[in-house]
Design a protein around this motif. Structure first.
Motif, mmCIF file in Angstrom:
data_model
loop_
_atom_site.group_PDB
_atom_site.id
_atom_site.type_symbol
_atom_site.label_atom_id
_atom_site.label_comp_id
_atom_site.label_asym_id
_atom_site.label_seq_id
_atom_site.Cartn_x
_atom_site.Cartn_y
_atom_site.Cartn_z
ATOM 1 N N ASP A 194 -34.960 -38.255 11.675
ATOM 2 C CA ASP A 194 -34.005 -37.754 12.795
ATOM 3 C C ASP A 194 -32.735 -39.345 13.211
ATOM 4 O OD1 ASP A 194 -34.951 -35.588 13.432
ATOM 5 O OD2 ASP A 194 -36.622 -36.500 15.031
ATOM 6 N N ALA A 195 -33.200 -40.878 12.561
ATOM 7 C CA ALA A 195 -31.716 -41.417 12.599
ATOM 8 C C ALA A 195 -30.463 -40.859 12.438
ATOM 9 C CB ALA A 195 -32.123 -42.988 12.242
ATOM 10 N N LYS A 196 -29.512 -41.376 13.341
ATOM 11 C CA LYS A 196 -27.895 -40.341 12.737
ATOM 12 C C LYS A 196 -27.618 -41.321 11.025
ATOM 13 C CE LYS A 196 -26.905 -39.676 18.042
ATOM 14 N NZ LYS A 196 -28.302 -40.072 18.205
ATOM 15 N N THR A 197 -28.068 -42.695 11.477
ATOM 16 C CA THR A 197 -27.723 -43.970 10.269
ATOM 17 C C THR A 197 -28.780 -44.713 9.552
ATOM 18 O OG1 THR A 197 -25.103 -43.523 10.700
ATOM 19 C CG2 THR A 197 -25.917 -45.013 8.923
ATOM 20 N N ILE A 198 -29.608 -44.041 8.641
ATOM 21 C CA ILE A 198 -29.873 -45.253 7.936
ATOM 22 C C ILE A 198 -29.639 -46.233 7.455
ATOM 23 C CG2 ILE A 198 -32.489 -46.103 6.587
ATOM 24 C CD1 ILE A 198 -32.983 -42.452 7.565
ATOM 25 N N MET A 199 -29.958 -47.733 7.600
ATOM 26 C CA MET A 199 -29.935 -48.736 6.669
ATOM 27 C C MET A 199 -30.982 -48.833 5.250
ATOM 28 S SD MET A 199 -27.807 -52.127 6.995
ATOM 29 C CE MET A 199 -28.429 -52.812 7.912
ATOM 30 N N LEU A 200 -31.335 -49.172 4.439
ATOM 31 C CA LEU A 200 -32.583 -49.305 3.485
ATOM 32 C C LEU A 200 -31.608 -50.670 2.707
ATOM 33 C CD1 LEU A 200 -35.103 -49.062 2.296
ATOM 34 C CD2 LEU A 200 -33.517 -47.954 0.595
ATOM 35 N N CYS A 201 -32.410 -51.666 3.122
ATOM 36 C CA CYS A 201 -32.301 -52.766 2.415
ATOM 37 C C CYS A 201 -33.547 -53.407 1.504
ATOM 38 C CB CYS A 201 -32.088 -53.637 3.804
ATOM 39 S SG CYS A 201 -31.047 -53.486 4.548
ATOM 40 N N ALA A 202 -32.893 -53.515 -0.175
ATOM 41 C CA ALA A 202 -33.796 -54.319 -1.020
ATOM 42 C C ALA A 202 -33.374 -55.549 -0.708
ATOM 43 C CB ALA A 202 -34.085 -53.127 -1.449
ATOM 44 N N ASN A 203 -33.797 -56.434 -1.763
ATOM 45 C CA ASN A 203 -33.396 -58.115 -2.837
ATOM 46 C C ASN A 203 -34.531 -58.183 -2.994
ATOM 47 O OD1 ASN A 203 -34.747 -58.838 -0.299
ATOM 48 N ND2 ASN A 203 -34.012 -60.918 -0.413
ATOM 49 N N GLY A 204 -33.910 -58.802 -4.252
ATOM 50 C CA GLY A 204 -34.853 -59.514 -4.923
ATOM 51 C C GLY A 204 -35.531 -58.658 -6.524
ATOM 52 N N ALA A 205 -36.714 -59.054 -7.516
ATOM 53 C CA ALA A 205 -36.351 -58.481 -8.966
ATOM 54 C C ALA A 205 -37.413 -58.028 -8.699
ATOM 55 C CB ALA A 205 -36.162 -59.533 -10.156
ATOM 56 N N HIS A 206 -38.517 -58.211 -7.691
ATOM 57 C CA HIS A 206 -39.802 -57.692 -7.469
ATOM 58 C C HIS A 206 -39.403 -56.253 -6.743
ATOM 59 C CE1 HIS A 206 -38.623 -59.505 -3.735
ATOM 60 N NE2 HIS A 206 -39.670 -59.242 -3.086
ATOM 61 N N LYS A 207 -38.124 -55.938 -6.201
ATOM 62 C CA LYS A 207 -37.837 -54.785 -5.357
ATOM 63 C C LYS A 207 -37.225 -53.562 -5.967
ATOM 64 C CE LYS A 207 -39.468 -55.414 -1.714
ATOM 65 N NZ LYS A 207 -39.337 -55.952 -0.337
ATOM 66 N N LYS A 208 -37.063 -53.956 -7.787
ATOM 67 C CA LYS A 208 -35.889 -53.500 -8.458
ATOM 68 C C LYS A 208 -35.863 -52.042 -8.974
ATOM 69 C CE LYS A 208 -33.136 -53.707 -13.076
ATOM 70 N NZ LYS A 208 -32.236 -54.110 -12.826
ATOM 71 N N GLN A 209 -37.784 -52.108 -9.580
ATOM 72 C CA GLN A 209 -38.483 -51.030 -9.806
ATOM 73 C C GLN A 209 -38.647 -49.714 -8.832
ATOM 74 O OE1 GLN A 209 -38.501 -49.885 -13.204
ATOM 75 N NE2 GLN A 209 -38.800 -48.054 -12.345
#
Length: 247
Positions: A194-209
């Motif tokens: 329901d959020a008007k805008t979503i910002m998804l944040c991911a960093n680090g090689a362990h989040k790549k897959q």
């Protein structure tokens, strides 16, 4: 569930990742001083929040009308526990920003009626105009908030269990005995969407897959973050270590 992908992905260097994400939070407040911004806690977002507060101070922005709320909360612990979401948000940005107490909203740490309190939390967000921007971290199993694999996409705010490894860590850190229940309370996936805008944040090689699977895999409750593919205004920020090979 539509398969149409409308998101915008930005990959930056690890050194500028927090700055890039914080800029989105900052610009949101500049554009809408009475914005309702949801923040997530964890290793990914702490530096983002600190940089956001620094930007506000650097530019002298008035945040007296800003509402900040937490996406989720650990339950059964003290608010003074450094692993509680309220403690982290207070120490990462809320105290530094001087957000009035009535404009800092958190799901409760304890309750005698979770259904009532979750409904009241959702109603208060709606009363303030709904979620302007929701910042999300990305769990290594694709969870968002405490919405673990298998959570229905129709789920609204709820109280449930946490992942076994997280519960074990919190019990060690707090000295909570096994017979004292711990859990997690969170906005549900339907609330997130329901959020008007979503910002998804991911960093680090362990989040790549998991980021690759979340963005390019089939939309499935087996990996909750895949539902974000169908959000009409999704922003994704990752560092080059987490960036999918296809970009």
């Amino acid at each position: 569930m539509t398969e149409k992908k409308t998101y915008r992905l930005t990959a930056v260097s690890p050194d500028t990742f927090a700055d890039a994400c914080a800029e989105v939070l900052f610009r949101t407040v500049c554009d809408k001083p009475d914005a309702v911004i949801g923040l997530s806690t964890g290793r990914t977002t702490g530096d983002i929040h600190r940089r956001f507060a620094a930007l506000v101070h650097e530019h002298g922005i008035d945040v007296s009308r800003l509402t900040i709320f937490g996406l989720d909360e650990v339950t059964g612990v003290s608010r003074d526990y450094f692993g509680s979401c309220i403690w982290m948000l207070e120490h990462e940005c809320v105290n530094d920003l001087g957000i009035p107490a009535e404009n800092f909203l958190m799901l409760p740490l304890t309750s005698d009626d979770w259904e009532r309190d979750c409904a009241a939390f959702r109603a208060e967000l709606a009363r303030r105009g709904g979620i302007t921007l929701l910042e999300l971290g990305l769990g290594e199993n694709g969870h968002i908030g405490f919405n673990q694999p298998g959570t229905p996409f129709t789920q609204r705010a709820f109280h449930g269990s946490m992942h076994d490894y997280l519960e074990a860590r919190i019990r060690r850190e707090t000295g909570t005995p096994d017979d004292v229940p711990l859990g997690g309370v969170t906005l549900g996936i339907a609330d997130v969407m329901d959020a008007k805008t979503i910002m998804l944040c991911a960093n680090g090689a362990h989040k790549k897959q998991v980021l690759t699977d979340a963005l390019y895999g089939p939309i499935s409750t087996d990996l909750p973050a895949t539902v974000l593919q169908s959000h009409p205004n999704l922003l994704i920020f990752c560092d080059t270590d987490a960036a999918p090979d296809s970009i």
